[in-house]
Design an enzyme around this catalytic site. Structure first.
Site, mmCIF file in Angstrom:
data_model
loop_
_atom_site.group_PDB
_atom_site.id
_atom_site.type_symbol
_atom_site.label_atom_id
_atom_site.label_comp_id
_atom_site.label_asym_id
_atom_site.label_seq_id
_atom_site.Cartn_x
_atom_site.Cartn_y
_atom_site.Cartn_z
ATOM 1 N N PHE A 48 14.168 4.321 10.852
ATOM 2 C CA PHE A 48 12.806 3.902 10.533
ATOM 3 C C PHE A 48 11.945 5.157 10.371
ATOM 4 C CE2 PHE A 48 8.442 2.715 11.572
ATOM 5 C CZ PHE A 48 8.270 1.628 10.730
ATOM 6 N N ASP A 61 3.953 3.452 6.836
ATOM 7 C CA ASP A 61 3.211 3.269 8.081
ATOM 8 C C ASP A 61 4.060 2.749 9.232
ATOM 9 O OD1 ASP A 61 3.477 0.645 6.780
ATOM 10 O OD2 ASP A 61 2.188 -0.073 8.396
ATOM 11 N N ARG A 73 0.254 6.705 7.487
ATOM 12 C CA ARG A 73 0.373 6.801 6.018
ATOM 13 C C ARG A 73 -0.107 8.142 5.482
ATOM 14 N NH1 ARG A 73 1.460 1.554 4.122
ATOM 15 N NH2 ARG A 73 0.449 -0.138 5.228
ATOM 16 N N LYS A 102 0.808 -1.197 0.000
ATOM 17 C CA LYS A 102 0.000 0.000 0.000
ATOM 18 C C LYS A 102 0.858 1.272 0.000
ATOM 19 C CE LYS A 102 -2.591 -2.391 3.489
ATOM 20 N NZ LYS A 102 -3.143 -2.286 4.856
ATOM 21 N N GLY A 103 2.084 1.146 0.433
ATOM 22 C CA GLY A 103 2.921 2.308 0.748
ATOM 23 C C GLY A 103 3.177 3.281 -0.380
ATOM 24 N N ASP A 145 14.660 -1.153 1.248
ATOM 25 C CA ASP A 145 15.455 -1.325 2.464
ATOM 26 C C ASP A 145 16.467 -2.449 2.186
ATOM 27 O OD1 ASP A 145 15.997 -2.555 5.158
ATOM 28 O OD2 ASP A 145 14.660 -1.029 5.899
ATOM 29 N N GLU A 192 7.805 1.947 -5.825
ATOM 30 C CA GLU A 192 7.890 1.461 -4.446
ATOM 31 C C GLU A 192 7.948 2.638 -3.474
ATOM 32 O OE1 GLU A 192 7.713 -0.741 -2.339
ATOM 33 O OE2 GLU A 192 8.395 -2.704 -3.013
ATOM 34 N N ASP A 193 7.523 2.396 -2.243
ATOM 35 C CA ASP A 193 7.664 3.428 -1.221
ATOM 36 C C ASP A 193 9.100 3.500 -0.720
ATOM 37 O OD1 ASP A 193 7.522 0.927 0.031
ATOM 38 O OD2 ASP A 193 6.058 1.532 1.548
HETATM 39 P P1 5GP Z 1 12.744 -4.477 1.938
HETATM 40 O O1 5GP Z 1 13.594 -4.819 3.131
HETATM 41 O O2 5GP Z 1 12.099 -5.679 1.351
HETATM 42 O O3 5GP Z 1 13.521 -3.673 0.927
HETATM 43 O O4 5GP Z 1 11.589 -3.555 2.466
HETATM 44 C C1 5GP Z 1 10.430 -4.197 2.909
HETATM 45 C C2 5GP Z 1 9.357 -3.278 3.355
HETATM 46 O O5 5GP Z 1 9.697 -2.899 4.681
HETATM 47 C C3 5GP Z 1 9.131 -1.979 2.627
HETATM 48 O O6 5GP Z 1 8.346 -2.097 1.465
HETATM 49 C C4 5GP Z 1 8.373 -1.230 3.708
HETATM 50 O O7 5GP Z 1 7.031 -1.649 3.704
HETATM 51 C C5 5GP Z 1 9.065 -1.703 4.953
HETATM 52 N N1 5GP Z 1 10.065 -0.739 5.413
HETATM 53 C C6 5GP Z 1 11.409 -0.773 5.260
HETATM 54 N N2 5GP Z 1 11.991 0.295 5.825
HETATM 55 C C7 5GP Z 1 10.977 1.029 6.354
HETATM 56 C C8 5GP Z 1 10.914 2.273 7.069
HETATM 57 O O8 5GP Z 1 11.909 2.951 7.353
HETATM 58 N N3 5GP Z 1 9.664 2.690 7.434
HETATM 59 C C9 5GP Z 1 8.521 1.998 7.133
HETATM 60 N N4 5GP Z 1 7.371 2.524 7.555
HETATM 61 N N5 5GP Z 1 8.544 0.837 6.470
HETATM 62 C C10 5GP Z 1 9.757 0.371 6.073
HETATM 63 MG MG MG Z 2 6.594 -1.473 0.366
#
Ligand code: 5GP
Ligand code: MG
Length: 182
Positions: free
Chosen positions: A159, A166, A172, A51-52, A110, A106-107
């Site tokens: 974070f 969220d 959000r 959703k992000g 990470d 993508e939002d």
């Molecule tokens: P990935 O580790 O797969 O790249 O990121 C996975 C998901 O973790 C992201 O799509 C997001 O939903 C969540 N995420 C990662 N870092 C953050 C952050 O700093 N804040 C928030 N709210 N979500 C995060």
């Molecule tokens: Mg995401």
């Protein structure tokens, strides 16, 4: 009330990136996409990862000047006992993307587990090209080699919440981006 602070699920966050700065960063991504997709035969498909990415996608597409389509998928990641996230596809892609230029929106990237999942999932559908747009990128945590083509803002390991992101589903709707104030 001090609008530079917000409490979500009992934890306090403070403004880290104001909306004006987010808007400028999105404009820069849009400028690059406008150059990349200036040819009328491209007509890319934006694929928003729910959703992000909803707020980012909505603002980004309004700054683009080429014809495009919009589709969505929903994925969620579950952290097990290991640091490797397991990705579940909750809403699959309903469009045919074979031979098309696609732009993943993508939002935040990470560790890269989610974007890596999306890339494998979409590659199987034989698009002509795949580009990756993300509002936020944490390069120090990224574990993959696939280039992140259009990161709007690069941050550290903090974070963050707001502007689509969220904290356990809350935050959000915040127009600025906040960081834990602890
Ligand atoms: P990935 O580790 O797969 O790249 O990121 C996975 C998901 O973790 C992201 O799509 C997001 O939903 C969540 N995420 C990662 N870092 C953050 C952050 O700093 N804040 C928030 N709210 N979500 C995060
Ligand atoms: Mg995401």
């Amino acid at each position: 009330m001090d609008s530079s602070k917000v409490t979500l699920h009992g934890r306090q966050f403070r403004v880290m990136i104001p909306d004006t700065e987010i808007d400028k960063a999105i404009q820069k991504v849009a400028d690059k996409l406008n150059a990349r997709f200036s040819s009328p035969d491209s007509r890319p498909i934006f694929i928003g990862v729910l959703k992000g990415s909803v707020l980012f996608l909505a603002d980004l597409v309004r700054k683009t000047s080429f014809l495009s389509e919009m589709e969505f998928v929903r994925i969620s990641s579950y952290e097990g006992t290991s640091s490797t996230g397991k990705i579940t596809l909750n809403i699959p892609l309903s469009a045919d993307i074979e031979g098309r230029d696609v732009v993943i929106v993508e939002d935040i990237v990470d560790t890269g587990e989610s974007i890596n999942f999306m890339l494998s999932y979409l590659k199987e559908k034989n698009p002509r090209s795949i580009s990756v747009c993300t509002l936020f990128f944490k390069p120090d945590k990224y574990r993959y080699t696939h280039p992140i083509d259009y990161p709007a803002l690069t941050i550290g390991n903090e974070f963050i919440v707001g502007y689509g992101l969220d904290y356990d589903q809350l935050g959000r709707n915040l127009k600025d981006v906040y960081v834990l104030d602890e």
